[in-house]
Design a protein around this motif. Structure first.
Motif, PDB file in Angstrom:
ATOM      1  N   GLU A  44      -6.535  17.524 -15.500  1.00 29.62           N
ATOM      2  CA  GLU A  44      -6.026  18.836 -15.129  1.00 29.62           C
ATOM      3  C   GLU A  44      -6.118  19.033 -13.615  1.00 29.62           C
ATOM      4  OE1 GLU A  44      -7.120  21.297 -19.220  1.00 29.62           O
ATOM      5  OE2 GLU A  44      -8.072  21.836 -17.321  1.00 29.62           O
ATOM      6  N   ARG A  45      -5.305  19.971 -13.137  1.00 30.74           N
ATOM      7  CA  ARG A  45      -5.360  20.302 -11.728  1.00 30.74           C
ATOM      8  C   ARG A  45      -6.724  20.917 -11.407  1.00 30.74           C
ATOM      9  NH1 ARG A  45       0.033  22.526  -8.976  1.00 30.74           N
ATOM     10  NH2 ARG A  45       0.687  20.648 -10.113  1.00 30.74           N
ATOM     11  N   GLU A  46      -7.306  20.464 -10.301  1.00 29.90           N
ATOM     12  CA  GLU A  46      -8.682  20.815  -9.963  1.00 29.90           C
ATOM     13  C   GLU A  46      -8.745  21.491  -8.595  1.00 29.90           C
ATOM     14  OE1 GLU A  46     -12.867  18.312  -9.271  1.00 29.90           O
ATOM     15  OE2 GLU A  46     -10.936  17.369  -8.856  1.00 29.90           O
ATOM     16  N   PHE A  47      -9.507  22.552  -8.513  1.00 28.35           N
ATOM     17  CA  PHE A  47      -9.748  23.221  -7.234  1.00 28.35           C
ATOM     18  C   PHE A  47     -10.538  22.298  -6.307  1.00 28.35           C
ATOM     19  CE2 PHE A  47     -10.603  26.538  -4.260  1.00 28.35           C
ATOM     20  CZ  PHE A  47     -11.916  26.367  -3.860  1.00 28.35           C
ATOM     21  N   VAL A  48     -10.138  22.256  -5.038  1.00 24.98           N
ATOM     22  CA  VAL A  48     -10.858  21.448  -4.059  1.00 24.98           C
ATOM     23  C   VAL A  48     -11.514  22.323  -2.993  1.00 24.98           C
ATOM     24  CG1 VAL A  48     -10.659  19.647  -2.287  1.00 24.98           C
ATOM     25  CG2 VAL A  48      -9.315  19.480  -4.406  1.00 24.98           C
ATOM     26  N   ALA A  49     -10.726  23.142  -2.330  1.00 29.22           N
ATOM     27  CA  ALA A  49     -11.256  23.954  -1.230  1.00 29.22           C
ATOM     28  C   ALA A  49     -10.303  25.101  -0.950  1.00 29.22           C
ATOM     29  CB  ALA A  49     -11.439  23.105   0.030  1.00 29.22           C
ATOM     30  N   ALA A  50     -10.846  26.150  -0.336  1.00 25.64           N
ATOM     31  CA  ALA A  50     -10.030  27.301   0.038  1.00 25.64           C
ATOM     32  C   ALA A  50     -10.626  27.970   1.256  1.00 25.64           C
ATOM     33  CB  ALA A  50      -9.927  28.289  -1.116  1.00 25.64           C
ATOM     34  N   ILE A  51      -9.771  28.692   1.967  1.00 29.77           N
ATOM     35  CA  ILE A  51     -10.193  29.409   3.167  1.00 29.77           C
ATOM     36  C   ILE A  51      -9.454  30.734   3.205  1.00 29.77           C
ATOM     37  CG2 ILE A  51      -8.417  28.263   4.582  1.00 29.77           C
ATOM     38  CD1 ILE A  51     -10.498  28.234   6.890  1.00 29.77           C
ATOM     39  N   ASN A  52     -10.147  31.779   3.616  1.00 30.09           N
ATOM     40  CA  ASN A  52      -9.490  33.088   3.629  1.00 30.09           C
ATOM     41  C   ASN A  52      -8.645  33.238   4.885  1.00 30.09           C
ATOM     42  OD1 ASN A  52     -11.547  33.504   5.496  1.00 30.09           O
ATOM     43  ND2 ASN A  52     -11.844  35.636   4.883  1.00 30.09           N
ATOM     44  N   TRP A  53      -8.044  34.404   5.044  1.00 21.46           N
ATOM     45  CA  TRP A  53      -7.008  34.574   6.057  1.00 21.46           C
ATOM     46  C   TRP A  53      -7.485  34.357   7.475  1.00 21.46           C
ATOM     47  CZ3 TRP A  53      -6.743  38.243   9.965  1.00 21.46           C
ATOM     48  CH2 TRP A  53      -7.763  39.200   9.964  1.00 21.46           C
ATOM     49  N   ASN A  54      -8.736  34.703   7.779  1.00 25.28           N
ATOM     50  CA  ASN A  54      -9.211  34.565   9.159  1.00 25.28           C
ATOM     51  C   ASN A  54     -10.232  33.447   9.313  1.00 25.28           C
ATOM     52  OD1 ASN A  54     -11.440  35.662   7.962  1.00 25.28           O
ATOM     53  ND2 ASN A  54     -11.655  37.368   9.382  1.00 25.28           N
ATOM     54  N   GLY A  55     -10.473  32.705   8.248  1.00 26.41           N
ATOM     55  CA  GLY A  55     -11.331  31.539   8.344  1.00 26.41           C
ATOM     56  C   GLY A  55     -12.813  31.790   8.240  1.00 26.41           C
ATOM     57  N   ASP A  56     -13.227  33.029   7.946  1.00 26.96           N
ATOM     58  CA  ASP A  56     -14.671  33.272   7.893  1.00 26.96           C
ATOM     59  C   ASP A  56     -15.249  33.118   6.490  1.00 26.96           C
ATOM     60  OD1 ASP A  56     -14.719  36.957   8.021  1.00 26.96           O
ATOM     61  OD2 ASP A  56     -13.819  35.553   6.624  1.00 26.96           O
ATOM     62  N   MET A  57     -14.417  32.691   5.562  1.00 27.78           N
ATOM     63  CA  MET A  57     -14.896  32.415   4.202  1.00 27.78           C
ATOM     64  C   MET A  57     -14.248  31.127   3.712  1.00 27.78           C
ATOM     65  SD  MET A  57     -14.323  34.581   0.723  1.00 27.78           S
ATOM     66  CE  MET A  57     -14.709  33.883  -0.876  1.00 27.78           C
ATOM     67  N   THR A  58     -15.076  30.202   3.265  1.00 28.15           N
ATOM     68  CA  THR A  58     -14.568  28.959   2.682  1.00 28.15           C
ATOM     69  C   THR A  58     -15.258  28.696   1.350  1.00 28.15           C
ATOM     70  OG1 THR A  58     -16.189  27.644   3.913  1.00 28.15           O
ATOM     71  CG2 THR A  58     -14.002  27.888   4.903  1.00 28.15           C
ATOM     72  N   LEU A  59     -14.548  28.026   0.476  1.00 24.43           N
ATOM     73  CA  LEU A  59     -15.072  27.616  -0.818  1.00 24.43           C
ATOM     74  C   LEU A  59     -14.785  26.137  -1.002  1.00 24.43           C
ATOM     75  CD1 LEU A  59     -13.772  30.471  -3.178  1.00 24.43           C
ATOM     76  CD2 LEU A  59     -16.114  30.158  -2.372  1.00 24.43           C
ATOM     77  N   TYR A  60     -15.699  25.444  -1.669  1.00 21.96           N
ATOM     78  CA  TYR A  60     -15.506  24.023  -1.964  1.00 21.96           C
ATOM     79  C   TYR A  60     -15.973  23.738  -3.382  1.00 21.96           C
ATOM     80  CZ  TYR A  60     -15.128  23.374   3.107  1.00 21.96           C
ATOM     81  OH  TYR A  60     -14.747  23.447   4.417  1.00 21.96           O
ATOM     82  N   THR A  61     -15.322  22.792  -4.015  1.00 17.02           N
ATOM     83  CA  THR A  61     -15.881  22.291  -5.247  1.00 17.02           C
ATOM     84  C   THR A  61     -17.079  21.397  -4.909  1.00 17.02           C
ATOM     85  OG1 THR A  61     -15.312  21.249  -7.360  1.00 17.02           O
ATOM     86  CG2 THR A  61     -14.455  20.189  -5.376  1.00 17.02           C
ATOM     87  N   ASP A  62     -18.027  21.323  -5.809  1.00 15.93           N
ATOM     88  CA  ASP A  62     -19.292  20.642  -5.495  1.00 15.93           C
ATOM     89  C   ASP A  62     -19.095  19.181  -5.103  1.00 15.93           C
ATOM     90  OD1 ASP A  62     -21.403  22.363  -7.949  1.00 15.93           O
ATOM     91  OD2 ASP A  62     -20.732  22.930  -5.940  1.00 15.93           O
ATOM     92  N   SER A  63     -18.138  18.523  -5.700  1.00 17.84           N
ATOM     93  CA  SER A  63     -17.987  17.084  -5.481  1.00 17.84           C
ATOM     94  C   SER A  63     -17.502  16.732  -4.074  1.00 17.84           C
ATOM     95  CB  SER A  63     -17.037  16.489  -6.516  1.00 17.84           C
ATOM     96  OG  SER A  63     -15.745  17.029  -6.372  1.00 17.84           O
ATOM     97  N   VAL A  64     -17.011  17.713  -3.324  1.00 19.51           N
ATOM     98  CA  VAL A  64     -16.512  17.408  -1.976  1.00 19.51           C
ATOM     99  C   VAL A  64     -17.361  18.051  -0.879  1.00 19.51           C
ATOM    100  CG1 VAL A  64     -14.179  17.238  -2.922  1.00 19.51           C
ATOM    101  CG2 VAL A  64     -14.875  19.331  -1.723  1.00 19.51           C
ATOM    102  N   LYS A  65     -18.334  18.851  -1.248  1.00 17.42           N
ATOM    103  CA  LYS A  65     -19.173  19.506  -0.244  1.00 17.42           C
ATOM    104  C   LYS A  65     -19.860  18.464   0.643  1.00 17.42           C
ATOM    105  CE  LYS A  65     -20.194  23.812  -2.704  1.00 17.42           C
ATOM    106  NZ  LYS A  65     -21.233  24.621  -3.390  1.00 17.42           N
ATOM    107  N   GLY A  66     -19.812  18.714   1.942  1.00 14.11           N
ATOM    108  CA  GLY A  66     -20.407  17.784   2.885  1.00 14.11           C
ATOM    109  C   GLY A  66     -19.494  16.640   3.291  1.00 14.11           C
TER     110      GLY A  66
END
Length: 124
Positions: A44-66
């Motif tokens: 299935e399609r998997e979330f990897v990373a995201a960033i909000n409009w001004n860049g002060d919030m990011t999200l990552y899936t655990d397998s790619v952190k770091g």
């Protein structure tokens, strides 16, 4: 009409690096949070990373952190995904996404626009 165009996919050996880029056109870039998903064959399609409009919030899936870093350049309407220390499990088609919201989320169903995808292949 909003359009997302990805680039940067390639074949690399494990431990290598790639940088994916995504250019958004058709609407003001700062209206969107930006994200990357991936889909490997048979999965299935998997979330990897995201960033909000001004860049002060990011999200990552655990397998790619770091290892992966998402960023954006609002002046160039471009979102990027720097991928370091790549592993064979990272092999997939990577999709750039955009959400018309001030927040970003992990569920693919919430994202508004999708690119065509770019292939990343990591060999051992």
């Amino acid at each position: 009409q909003v359009r997302l165009v990805e680039s940067g996919g390639a074949s690399v050996q494990a431990g290598g690096s790639l940088r994916l880029s995504c250019v958004l056109s058709g609407r003001s870039f700062v209206s969107f949070g930006m994200g990357w998903f991936r889909q490997a064959p048979g999965k299935e399609r998997e979330f990897v990373a995201a960033i909000n409009w001004n860049g002060d919030m990011t999200l990552y899936t655990d397998s790619v952190k770091g290892r992966f870093t998402i960023s954006r350049d609002n002046a160039k309407a471009t979102a990027s995904l720097q991928m370091n220390n790549l592993k064979p499990d990272d092999t997939a088609i990577y999709y750039c996404t955009a959400i018309l919201s001030t927040v970003v989320v992990r569920g693919p169903e919430d994202w508004d626009y999708w690119g065509q995808g770019t292939q990343v292949t990591v060999s051992s």
